[in-house]
Design a protein around this motif. Structure first.
Motif, PDB file in Angstrom:
ATOM      1  N   PRO A  42       0.813  -1.227   0.000  1.00  0.00           N
ATOM      2  CA  PRO A  42       0.000   0.000   0.000  1.00  0.00           C
ATOM      3  C   PRO A  42       0.840   1.268   0.000  1.00  0.00           C
ATOM      4  O   PRO A  42       0.412   2.287  -0.544  1.00  0.00           O
ATOM      5  CB  PRO A  42      -0.823  -0.123   1.291  1.00  0.00           C
ATOM      6  N   LEU A  43       2.039   1.221   0.581  1.00  0.00           N
ATOM      7  CA  LEU A  43       2.886   2.411   0.582  1.00  0.00           C
ATOM      8  C   LEU A  43       3.426   2.691  -0.813  1.00  0.00           C
ATOM      9  O   LEU A  43       3.535   3.854  -1.220  1.00  0.00           O
ATOM     10  CB  LEU A  43       4.036   2.228   1.581  1.00  0.00           C
ATOM     11  N   VAL A  44       3.755   1.639  -1.561  1.00  0.00           N
ATOM     12  CA  VAL A  44       4.205   1.823  -2.944  1.00  0.00           C
ATOM     13  C   VAL A  44       3.071   2.385  -3.790  1.00  0.00           C
ATOM     14  O   VAL A  44       3.261   3.308  -4.599  1.00  0.00           O
ATOM     15  CB  VAL A  44       4.713   0.491  -3.525  1.00  0.00           C
ATOM     16  N   GLU A  45       1.868   1.846  -3.621  1.00  0.00           N
ATOM     17  CA  GLU A  45       0.719   2.349  -4.368  1.00  0.00           C
ATOM     18  C   GLU A  45       0.456   3.815  -4.029  1.00  0.00           C
ATOM     19  O   GLU A  45       0.169   4.629  -4.927  1.00  0.00           O
ATOM     20  CB  GLU A  45      -0.512   1.503  -4.055  1.00  0.00           C
ATOM     21  N   ALA A  46       0.560   4.162  -2.754  1.00  0.00           N
ATOM     22  CA  ALA A  46       0.352   5.556  -2.339  1.00  0.00           C
ATOM     23  C   ALA A  46       1.411   6.459  -2.955  1.00  0.00           C
ATOM     24  O   ALA A  46       1.113   7.592  -3.376  1.00  0.00           O
ATOM     25  CB  ALA A  46       0.375   5.657  -0.814  1.00  0.00           C
ATOM     26  N   PHE A  47       2.652   5.987  -3.014  1.00  0.00           N
ATOM     27  CA  PHE A  47       3.733   6.771  -3.609  1.00  0.00           C
ATOM     28  C   PHE A  47       3.445   7.054  -5.085  1.00  0.00           C
ATOM     29  O   PHE A  47       3.596   8.190  -5.554  1.00  0.00           O
ATOM     30  CB  PHE A  47       5.060   6.026  -3.458  1.00  0.00           C
ATOM     31  N   ILE A  48       3.018   6.038  -5.816  1.00  0.00           N
ATOM     32  CA  ILE A  48       2.745   6.195  -7.249  1.00  0.00           C
ATOM     33  C   ILE A  48       1.587   7.173  -7.463  1.00  0.00           C
ATOM     34  O   ILE A  48       1.655   8.086  -8.304  1.00  0.00           O
ATOM     35  CB  ILE A  48       2.441   4.835  -7.891  1.00  0.00           C
ATOM     36  N   ILE A  49       0.512   6.990  -6.719  1.00  0.00           N
ATOM     37  CA  ILE A  49      -0.652   7.868  -6.866  1.00  0.00           C
ATOM     38  C   ILE A  49      -0.298   9.304  -6.492  1.00  0.00           C
ATOM     39  O   ILE A  49      -0.657  10.258  -7.194  1.00  0.00           O
ATOM     40  CB  ILE A  49      -1.818   7.350  -6.005  1.00  0.00           C
ATOM     41  N   ALA A  50       0.421   9.475  -5.377  1.00  0.00           N
ATOM     42  CA  ALA A  50       0.788  10.814  -4.926  1.00  0.00           C
ATOM     43  C   ALA A  50       1.698  11.513  -5.931  1.00  0.00           C
ATOM     44  O   ALA A  50       1.507  12.695  -6.235  1.00  0.00           O
ATOM     45  CB  ALA A  50       1.454  10.731  -3.555  1.00  0.00           C
ATOM     46  N   ALA A  51       2.696  10.787  -6.442  1.00  0.00           N
ATOM     47  CA  ALA A  51       3.607  11.394  -7.413  1.00  0.00           C
ATOM     48  C   ALA A  51       2.867  11.819  -8.675  1.00  0.00           C
ATOM     49  O   ALA A  51       3.126  12.898  -9.232  1.00  0.00           O
ATOM     50  CB  ALA A  51       4.721  10.403  -7.755  1.00  0.00           C
ATOM     51  N   THR A  52       1.923  10.998  -9.120  1.00  0.00           N
ATOM     52  CA  THR A  52       1.152  11.325 -10.322  1.00  0.00           C
ATOM     53  C   THR A  52       0.278  12.552 -10.097  1.00  0.00           C
ATOM     54  O   THR A  52       0.267  13.492 -10.905  1.00  0.00           O
ATOM     55  CB  THR A  52       0.284  10.132 -10.731  1.00  0.00           C
ATOM     56  N   LEU A  53      -0.463  12.570  -8.993  1.00  0.00           N
ATOM     57  CA  LEU A  53      -1.385  13.676  -8.735  1.00  0.00           C
ATOM     58  C   LEU A  53      -0.634  14.990  -8.517  1.00  0.00           C
ATOM     59  O   LEU A  53      -1.039  16.032  -9.051  1.00  0.00           O
ATOM     60  CB  LEU A  53      -2.252  13.355  -7.515  1.00  0.00           C
ATOM     61  N   MET A  54       0.451  14.959  -7.757  1.00  0.00           N
ATOM     62  CA  MET A  54       1.169  16.203  -7.500  1.00  0.00           C
ATOM     63  C   MET A  54       1.929  16.683  -8.741  1.00  0.00           C
ATOM     64  O   MET A  54       2.115  17.886  -8.923  1.00  0.00           O
ATOM     65  CB  MET A  54       2.095  16.031  -6.302  1.00  0.00           C
ATOM     66  N   ALA A 113       3.945  27.699  -7.430  1.00  0.00           N
ATOM     67  CA  ALA A 113       4.765  26.677  -8.093  1.00  0.00           C
ATOM     68  C   ALA A 113       6.064  26.449  -7.318  1.00  0.00           C
ATOM     69  O   ALA A 113       6.509  25.312  -7.155  1.00  0.00           O
ATOM     70  CB  ALA A 113       5.059  27.094  -9.524  1.00  0.00           C
ATOM     71  N   LYS A 114       6.670  27.534  -6.831  1.00  0.00           N
ATOM     72  CA  LYS A 114       7.899  27.393  -6.046  1.00  0.00           C
ATOM     73  C   LYS A 114       7.622  26.666  -4.733  1.00  0.00           C
ATOM     74  O   LYS A 114       8.432  25.850  -4.281  1.00  0.00           O
ATOM     75  CB  LYS A 114       8.495  28.777  -5.778  1.00  0.00           C
ATOM     76  N   ASN A 115       6.478  26.965  -4.114  1.00  0.00           N
ATOM     77  CA  ASN A 115       6.121  26.290  -2.867  1.00  0.00           C
ATOM     78  C   ASN A 115       5.984  24.790  -3.075  1.00  0.00           C
ATOM     79  O   ASN A 115       6.441  23.987  -2.262  1.00  0.00           O
ATOM     80  CB  ASN A 115       4.824  26.891  -2.323  1.00  0.00           C
ATOM     81  N   ALA A 116       5.349  24.424  -4.194  1.00  0.00           N
ATOM     82  CA  ALA A 116       5.196  22.999  -4.503  1.00  0.00           C
ATOM     83  C   ALA A 116       6.550  22.353  -4.778  1.00  0.00           C
ATOM     84  O   ALA A 116       6.823  21.237  -4.321  1.00  0.00           O
ATOM     85  CB  ALA A 116       4.270  22.825  -5.708  1.00  0.00           C
ATOM     86  N   ALA A 117       7.403  23.052  -5.538  1.00  0.00           N
ATOM     87  CA  ALA A 117       8.721  22.497  -5.863  1.00  0.00           C
ATOM     88  C   ALA A 117       9.610  22.381  -4.637  1.00  0.00           C
ATOM     89  O   ALA A 117      10.514  21.535  -4.593  1.00  0.00           O
ATOM     90  CB  ALA A 117       9.398  23.368  -6.924  1.00  0.00           C
ATOM     91  N   GLU A 118       9.374  23.223  -3.630  1.00  0.00           N
ATOM     92  CA  GLU A 118      10.198  23.172  -2.420  1.00  0.00           C
ATOM     93  C   GLU A 118       9.758  22.065  -1.465  1.00  0.00           C
ATOM     94  O   GLU A 118      10.610  21.410  -0.847  1.00  0.00           O
ATOM     95  CB  GLU A 118      10.112  24.519  -1.693  1.00  0.00           C
ATOM     96  N   ASN A 119       8.466  21.866  -1.325  1.00  0.00           N
ATOM     97  CA  ASN A 119       7.951  20.984  -0.283  1.00  0.00           C
ATOM     98  C   ASN A 119       7.665  19.558  -0.750  1.00  0.00           C
ATOM     99  O   ASN A 119       8.019  18.600  -0.065  1.00  0.00           O
ATOM    100  CB  ASN A 119       6.667  21.579   0.305  1.00  0.00           C
ATOM    101  N   GLU A 120       7.035  19.409  -1.887  1.00  0.00           N
ATOM    102  CA  GLU A 120       6.519  18.104  -2.280  1.00  0.00           C
ATOM    103  C   GLU A 120       7.605  17.093  -2.646  1.00  0.00           C
ATOM    104  O   GLU A 120       7.508  15.921  -2.257  1.00  0.00           O
ATOM    105  CB  GLU A 120       5.500  18.288  -3.406  1.00  0.00           C
ATOM    106  N   PRO A 121       8.667  17.471  -3.377  1.00  0.00           N
ATOM    107  CA  PRO A 121       9.696  16.465  -3.691  1.00  0.00           C
ATOM    108  C   PRO A 121      10.377  15.881  -2.454  1.00  0.00           C
ATOM    109  O   PRO A 121      10.689  14.692  -2.421  1.00  0.00           O
ATOM    110  CB  PRO A 121      10.691  17.244  -4.570  1.00  0.00           C
TER     111      PRO A 121
END
Length: 228
Positions: A42-54, A113-121
């Motif tokens: 489930p953690l791998v699935e969550a990672f894939i879904i989260a990376a795609t959505l963000m 966009a900068k906020n997303a690039a700073e926090n999400e990765p």
């Protein structure tokens, strides 16, 4: 002489005598050669879904930035104001995107966009590090299902934060960021609990990702302190 060799010589007389016949012709049991399937991590699935959505969210924010520049007639680079080819492209893009209510100034949309690039990765890096961690180590007793729920909560908070940011709705914009920052800290602390992982490379990856994320949070806090 084995029955298989006699049958082969009768039907294919030109096959050499050394042709291997050590082949098990019996039908394998159903699923005998198939990898076991437990529904996936489930953690791998969550990672894939989260990376795609963000990733899609960041793309939408970039498109929204272009819309803001078209509405405010604000070009990003000096050459954009003099190049005729770009001006033609800008008019076509503006005719498609610039409809509707006036958006925030481009520099404010770029901050999202900068906020997303700073926090999400960094959050996704910590999640990836947790995936690499050996099973049954640390995690403060949290299962992969619980860690996956943390990932989904972070993604939902980031989308809500972007919505409040673009519509300039306070204090909910700040509140959603604070809660998402709390989720990031929680994930980093859980990752640091895996510092004793058996694989030294996995341990180094986990510690580095967690420390970098905590450093980012501290920088944000220091920025708020400077503004105050």
């Amino acid at each position: 002489r084995p029955f298989g060799r006699s049958l082969l010589e009768h039907t294919c007389p030109h096959v050499p005598q050394s042709f291997p016949l050590g082949i098990n012709m019996a039908s394998p049991a159903p699923g005998a050669d198939m990898p076991a399937s437990d529904g996936g991590d489930p953690l791998v699935e969550a990672f894939i879904i989260a990376a795609t959505l963000m990733g899609l969210k960041l793309l939408v924010v970039h498109v929204w930035t272009v819309r803001a520049r078209c509405q405010h007639d604000d070009e990003a680079q000096p050459e954009d104001k003099t190049n005729r080819g770009f001006q033609l492209i800008s008019k076509v893009v503006g005719a498609v995107l610039a409809h509707g209510p006036m958006s925030k100034p481009p520099e404010l949309v770029e901050r999202l966009a900068k906020n997303a690039a700073e926090n999400e990765p960094f959050f996704m890096l910590v999640t990836l590090a947790l995936i690499r961690a050996p099973a049954g180590t640390g995690r403060f007793g949290m299962s992969n299902e619980e860690l996956a729920n943390i990932v989904y909560a972070f993604v939902a908070l980031r989308f809500v934060h972007a919505f409040f940011f673009l519509l300039a709705i306070q204090p909910f914009r700040t509140l959603t960021w604070l809660v998402s920052a709390g989720v990031m800290i929680t994930k980093a602390v859980v990752a640091l609990d895996l510092a004793t992982a058996a694989d030294p490379l996995a341990a180094a990856c986990i510690i580095t990702a967690a420390v970098l994320q905590l450093k980012l949070i501290l920088i944000h806090v220091w920025t708020v302190r400077a503004r105050c």
